[in-house]
Write an enzyme that holds these catalytic residues in place. Structure first.
Site, PDB file in Angstrom:
ATOM      1  N   ARG A 146      -5.219   9.988  12.780  1.00 51.39           N
ATOM      2  CA  ARG A 146      -4.547   8.752  13.189  1.00 51.39           C
ATOM      3  C   ARG A 146      -3.213   9.016  13.893  1.00 51.39           C
ATOM      4  NH1 ARG A 146      -5.635   4.040   8.626  1.00 51.39           N
ATOM      5  NH2 ARG A 146      -7.890   4.354   8.482  1.00 51.39           N
ATOM      6  N   ASP A 205       0.232   5.717   1.862  1.00 51.57           N
ATOM      7  CA  ASP A 205      -0.768   5.223   2.808  1.00 51.57           C
ATOM      8  C   ASP A 205      -0.359   5.610   4.228  1.00 51.57           C
ATOM      9  OD1 ASP A 205      -3.158   3.952   3.494  1.00 51.57           O
ATOM     10  OD2 ASP A 205      -2.191   2.014   3.752  1.00 51.57           O
ATOM     11  N   ASP A 256       2.131   1.245  10.813  1.00 44.62           N
ATOM     12  CA  ASP A 256       0.994   0.384  11.132  1.00 44.62           C
ATOM     13  C   ASP A 256       1.446  -0.764  12.021  1.00 44.62           C
ATOM     14  OD1 ASP A 256      -0.433   2.006   9.470  1.00 44.62           O
ATOM     15  OD2 ASP A 256      -0.875   0.490   7.955  1.00 44.62           O
ATOM     16  N   ASP A 315       0.786  -1.227   0.000  1.00 42.38           N
ATOM     17  CA  ASP A 315       0.000   0.000   0.000  1.00 42.38           C
ATOM     18  C   ASP A 315       0.824   1.287   0.000  1.00 42.38           C
ATOM     19  OD1 ASP A 315      -2.320  -1.510   0.043  1.00 42.38           O
ATOM     20  OD2 ASP A 315      -2.422  -1.531   2.235  1.00 42.38           O
TER      21      ASP A 315
END
Length: 388
Positions: free
Chosen positions: A270, A214, A218, A190
């Site tokens: 985020r 992206d 993560d 991604d």
């Protein structure tokens, strides 16, 4: 006799000066400047940055981590292989000696990777990092840019320190060397900077991350025991995701510490977004946001402690965002600081503390010193001959 008498005051003065200098040397009176510099550092930096000879004792870094990752003793020791990157090139299937991929994927056992010079590395496919690997960018300007990022897939005991990640793009499927040294077929990526999948005991420290396709970082699919510290996240939309998706119940056991980081300018959301699990977010500096700063779904526990939130002058002032009802969720704000009308909506009961053990515990500083604690967030600029 007169000359001898005249010399006595001179001798006495010299003796006094000698004793004074000896006192200064023994007592460290003139060491005040380094001491003050050390006091201005956060707990992690104070552990190693005050040492002028840090390059000669790089493994000292492993003793400096805090939070859920704990001390990274497994990355250090006499059995460590020191590997120096001398070639910025990349072959995802047949990595050559001297390249980053060769060291991170193929060198067996514990490996400590450093860089011989400044370089920009364009990864053709995600770099699959094996267990017990330290990637240490101190002393060089190392940019992971314009290609793929890092993938930590079912590994443990990994340190990523001192790199810049930016302008990373999605990649199509294709072959890549795995963390086991075998060629495997990888699906599409991604454009994440750093992605953890089913990995544990990972420390991501002093990196600069921005402008990727992206996410910047993560932590997903059962990853846990992670510390994210001293990083600078800027110029990006979706910054950090903790927890893969609402249906991935394995992430209920996720534990992540987010400490001493700088978020902004020009970040949207985020920071982090949390699904399930537990996040201790402490002593970070938030320089504005767009949609929100801290958000989540699926009943995560979030302890926001002594962070400094500077809301944008215009736009959304609320720090928190929840997907779902969330009335029983434990989202607690303890000692946070709020500027420009920023506000944190708490929910649930008081919630539990992180429960750190002696290898994870660190002092939480007051919000008044957060700007100072995060002043040097991001990849540090220093040489092997100078103090970082």
């Amino acid at each position: 006799m007169a000359s001898v008498a005249a010399a006595r005051p001179v001798i006495s003065s010299c003796l006094f000066l000698f004793l004074f200098l000896l006192f200064v040397a023994e007592s460290g009176v003139f060491a005040a400047r380094p001491a003050r510099r050390s006091r201005r550092m956060n707990a992690i930096d104070r552990c190693w940055r005050g040492n002028r000879n840090w390059a000669a004792s790089r493994q000292r870094l492993a003793a400096c981590s805090v939070g859920f990752a704990g001390k990274m003793w497994g990355n250090a020791g006499k059995d460590v292989t020191f590997y120096r990157v001398t070639n910025p090139g990349d072959d995802p299937v047949n990595p050559q000696p001297g390249t980053l991929r060769h060291g991170a994927s193929l060198v067996k056992g514990k490996v400590w990777i450093t860089f011989a010079m400044d370089m920009v590395i364009k990864l053709g496919r995600p770099l699959v990092v094996k267990s017990f690997t330290t990637i240490d960018g101190r002393g060089a300007d190392v940019q992971i840019a314009h290609g793929s990022g890092f993938l930590l897939y079912q590994v443990n005991d990994v340190i990523i320190h001192g790199l810049s990640f930016h302008d990373l793009q999605p990649q199509g499927p294709g072959p890549v060397i795995s963390q086991r040294g075998e060629v495997m077929e990888m699906g599409s990526s991604d454009g994440d900077a750093i992605r953890l999948v089913g990995s544990s005991k990972v420390w991501v420290d002093h990196n600069t991350l921005y402008s990727c396709h992206d996410g910047l970082l993560d932590v997903t699919r059962g990853s846990s025991w992670v510390t994210i510290s001293n990083n600078w996240f800027k110029n990006h939309d979706k910054v950090m995701l903790l927890g893969h998706d609402d249906g991935h119940l394995e992430d209920r056991e996720m534990k992540v510490t987010v400490v001493y980081n700088r978020f902004g300018p020009r970040v949207n959301q985020r920071m982090p977004r949390v699904r399930h699990g537990y996040a201790h977010i402490v002593n970070n500096f938030y320089q504005g946001w767009g949609d929100y700063a801290i958000g989540g779904s699926m009943s995560p526990t979030i302890r926001s402690e002594a962070n400094l939130f500077v809301a944008p002058r215009a736009g959304n002032k609320q720090i928190t965002w929840r997907e779902g009802r969330g009335k029983s969720w434990n989202w607690l704000s303890v000692g946070d600081g709020f500027i420009n009308g920023a506000f944190f909506v708490q929910t649930g009961t008081r919630g539990r503390g992180p429960g750190y053990d002696s290898q994870q515990r660190f002092p939480v500083s007051g919000v008044k010193v957060v700007r100072s604690l995060t002043r040097h967030a991001g990849a540090l600029r220093c040489s092997e001959q100078s103090r970082c």
